[in-house]
Motif scaffolding. Structure first.
Motif, PDB file in Angstrom:
ATOM      1  N   VAL A  13      11.888   8.433   3.899  1.00 60.25           N
ATOM      2  CA  VAL A  13      13.402   8.225   4.019  1.00 60.25           C
ATOM      3  C   VAL A  13      14.049   9.579   4.189  1.00 60.25           C
ATOM      4  N   ASP A  14      13.812  10.657   3.487  1.00 55.25           N
ATOM      5  CA  ASP A  14      14.341  12.009   3.694  1.00 55.25           C
ATOM      6  C   ASP A  14      13.949  12.440   5.051  1.00 55.25           C
TER       7      ASP A  14
ATOM      8  N   ALA B 283      13.327  11.043   7.628  1.00 54.65           N
ATOM      9  CA  ALA B 283      13.939  10.531   8.790  1.00 54.65           C
ATOM     10  C   ALA B 283      15.342  10.258   8.729  1.00 54.65           C
ATOM     11  N   HIS B 284      15.959  11.128   7.647  1.00 52.00           N
ATOM     12  CA  HIS B 284      17.336  10.992   7.643  1.00 52.00           C
ATOM     13  C   HIS B 284      18.022   9.513   7.370  1.00 52.00           C
ATOM     14  N   LEU B 285      17.295   8.762   6.867  1.00 52.89           N
ATOM     15  CA  LEU B 285      17.648   7.434   6.457  1.00 52.89           C
ATOM     16  C   LEU B 285      18.572   7.114   5.019  1.00 52.89           C
ATOM     17  N   PHE B 286      19.409   6.112   5.024  1.00 50.42           N
ATOM     18  CA  PHE B 286      19.986   5.929   3.796  1.00 50.42           C
ATOM     19  C   PHE B 286      19.110   5.603   2.768  1.00 50.42           C
ATOM     20  N   PRO B 287      19.008   6.249   1.683  1.00 52.22           N
ATOM     21  CA  PRO B 287      18.053   5.904   0.573  1.00 52.22           C
ATOM     22  C   PRO B 287      18.491   4.520  -0.208  1.00 52.22           C
ATOM     23  N   VAL B 288      17.800   3.748  -0.062  1.00 52.50           N
ATOM     24  CA  VAL B 288      18.296   2.249  -0.702  1.00 52.50           C
ATOM     25  C   VAL B 288      17.332   2.033  -1.785  1.00 52.50           C
ATOM     26  N   VAL B 289      16.217   2.934  -1.971  1.00 53.74           N
ATOM     27  CA  VAL B 289      15.164   2.794  -3.290  1.00 53.74           C
ATOM     28  C   VAL B 289      15.743   3.779  -4.392  1.00 53.74           C
ATOM     29  N   GLY B 290      15.908   3.275  -5.333  1.00 55.24           N
ATOM     30  CA  GLY B 290      15.978   3.945  -6.509  1.00 55.24           C
ATOM     31  C   GLY B 290      17.359   4.375  -6.851  1.00 55.24           C
ATOM     32  N   PRO B 291      17.719   5.093  -7.807  1.00 57.74           N
ATOM     33  CA  PRO B 291      19.128   5.287  -8.135  1.00 57.74           C
ATOM     34  C   PRO B 291      19.685   6.150  -6.860  1.00 57.74           C
ATOM     35  N   GLN B 292      21.088   5.842  -6.593  1.00 62.50           N
ATOM     36  CA  GLN B 292      21.705   6.518  -5.439  1.00 62.50           C
ATOM     37  C   GLN B 292      23.134   6.798  -5.715  1.00 62.50           C
ATOM     38  N   ALA B 293      23.334   8.076  -5.961  1.00 64.06           N
ATOM     39  CA  ALA B 293      24.894   8.574  -6.186  1.00 64.06           C
ATOM     40  C   ALA B 293      25.501   8.917  -5.203  1.00 64.06           C
ATOM     41  N   ASP B 294      24.935   9.250  -4.023  1.00 62.67           N
ATOM     42  CA  ASP B 294      25.657   9.796  -2.672  1.00 62.67           C
ATOM     43  C   ASP B 294      26.296   8.654  -1.963  1.00 62.67           C
ATOM     44  N   ALA B 295      27.489   8.935  -1.284  1.00 62.21           N
ATOM     45  CA  ALA B 295      28.075   7.766  -0.634  1.00 62.21           C
ATOM     46  C   ALA B 295      27.327   7.675   0.624  1.00 62.21           C
ATOM     47  N   SER B 296      26.686   8.889   1.484  1.00 63.57           N
ATOM     48  CA  SER B 296      26.083   8.370   2.688  1.00 63.57           C
ATOM     49  C   SER B 296      24.988   9.554   2.893  1.00 63.57           C
TER      50      SER B 296
ATOM     51  N   THR C  72       0.809  -1.281   0.141  1.00 65.23           N
ATOM     52  CA  THR C  72      -0.138  -0.053   0.153  1.00 65.23           C
ATOM     53  C   THR C  72       0.919   1.555  -0.101  1.00 65.23           C
ATOM     54  N   ILE C  73       2.181   1.191   0.361  1.00 62.86           N
ATOM     55  CA  ILE C  73       2.874   2.235   0.128  1.00 62.86           C
ATOM     56  C   ILE C  73       3.613   2.611  -1.198  1.00 62.86           C
ATOM     57  N   THR C  74       3.456   3.899  -1.633  1.00 66.09           N
ATOM     58  CA  THR C  74       4.039   4.209  -2.969  1.00 66.09           C
ATOM     59  C   THR C  74       5.510   4.650  -2.644  1.00 66.09           C
ATOM     60  N   PRO C  75       6.282   4.498  -3.966  1.00 66.07           N
ATOM     61  CA  PRO C  75       7.841   4.734  -3.961  1.00 66.07           C
ATOM     62  C   PRO C  75       7.841   6.378  -3.532  1.00 66.07           C
ATOM     63  N   GLU C  76       6.995   7.229  -3.738  1.00 61.20           N
ATOM     64  CA  GLU C  76       6.950   8.567  -3.396  1.00 61.20           C
ATOM     65  C   GLU C  76       6.737   8.677  -1.876  1.00 61.20           C
ATOM     66  N   GLU C  77       5.692   7.730  -1.305  1.00 60.40           N
ATOM     67  CA  GLU C  77       5.783   8.053   0.064  1.00 60.40           C
ATOM     68  C   GLU C  77       7.196   7.428   1.086  1.00 60.40           C
TER      69      GLU C  77
END
Length: 186
Positions: free
Chosen positions: A165-166, A168-181, A155-160
């Protein structure tokens, strides 16, 4: 059982490295097999993240860490660090997906957007949990809890998810990731 499996993986890694060295390769090449694998500054899950590696990336293997054999020294793109052993493979990972009908594709965008990539329990694992639950009730309870979480996850959308993640300042593991941390503005 887990200690035996870890020892076997370590022995196989050493054998692979020895074989590569005996065949004339000065530095064995291994491949990253897990998405968003972190190249760490030290052998600790809380160490500084040097860079993020993706499946299929080649790394030069320098050997297991002398203090913690689960971590392996590697060099990638001129950066030297440590990677957890289960994220490395002798062969490049298959980048194709196999559907239930047997068709194959290397385009995983449909799988990712469907949420199937995060499915918790396959039918075999569910059946095992139910059978084991006849002897140990907590197994059956765990299966039920995971199934409920799977329903909620659908029921959770990728946008949600990205917004959470943003926030809660979590490490983004969904979608493209270019930053190291998280928060790293390099």
């Amino acid at each position: 059982m887990h200690k035996r499996a870890r020892r076997l993986v370590t022995v196989l890694a050493w054998c692979a490295a020895s074989t590569a060295l005996a065949a004339g390769a000065s530095e064995p090449t291994l491949y990253v097999k897990a998405r968003n694998t972190r190249l760490m500054a030290s052998a600790s899950p809380t160490a500084e993240v040097l860079t993020i590696l993706q499946p299929g990336q080649k790394v030069i293997w320098k050997g297991a860490d002398s203090k913690n054999k689960q971590w392996h020294h590697v060099v990638v793109d001129g950066k030297e660090g440590l990677v957890f052993q289960s994220n490395l493979a002798k062969q490049p990972p298959s980048m194709e997906l196999v559907a239930k009908d047997g068709t194959r594709t290397s385009d995983n965008r449909g799988l990712i957007s469907s949420g199937a990539a995060i499915r918790g329990l396959a039918d075999g694992a569910t059946q095992y949990g139910r059978e084991k639950g006849k002897q140990v009730p907590s197994f059956s309870d765990s299966v039920d809890q995971i199934k409920e979480l799977e329903k909620l996850a659908r029921t959770i959308t990728p946008e949600e998810l990205a917004a959470h993640v943003d926030k809660a300042h979590l490490f983004p593991v969904v979608g493209p990731q270019a930053d190291a941390s998280p928060g790293d503005k390099r």
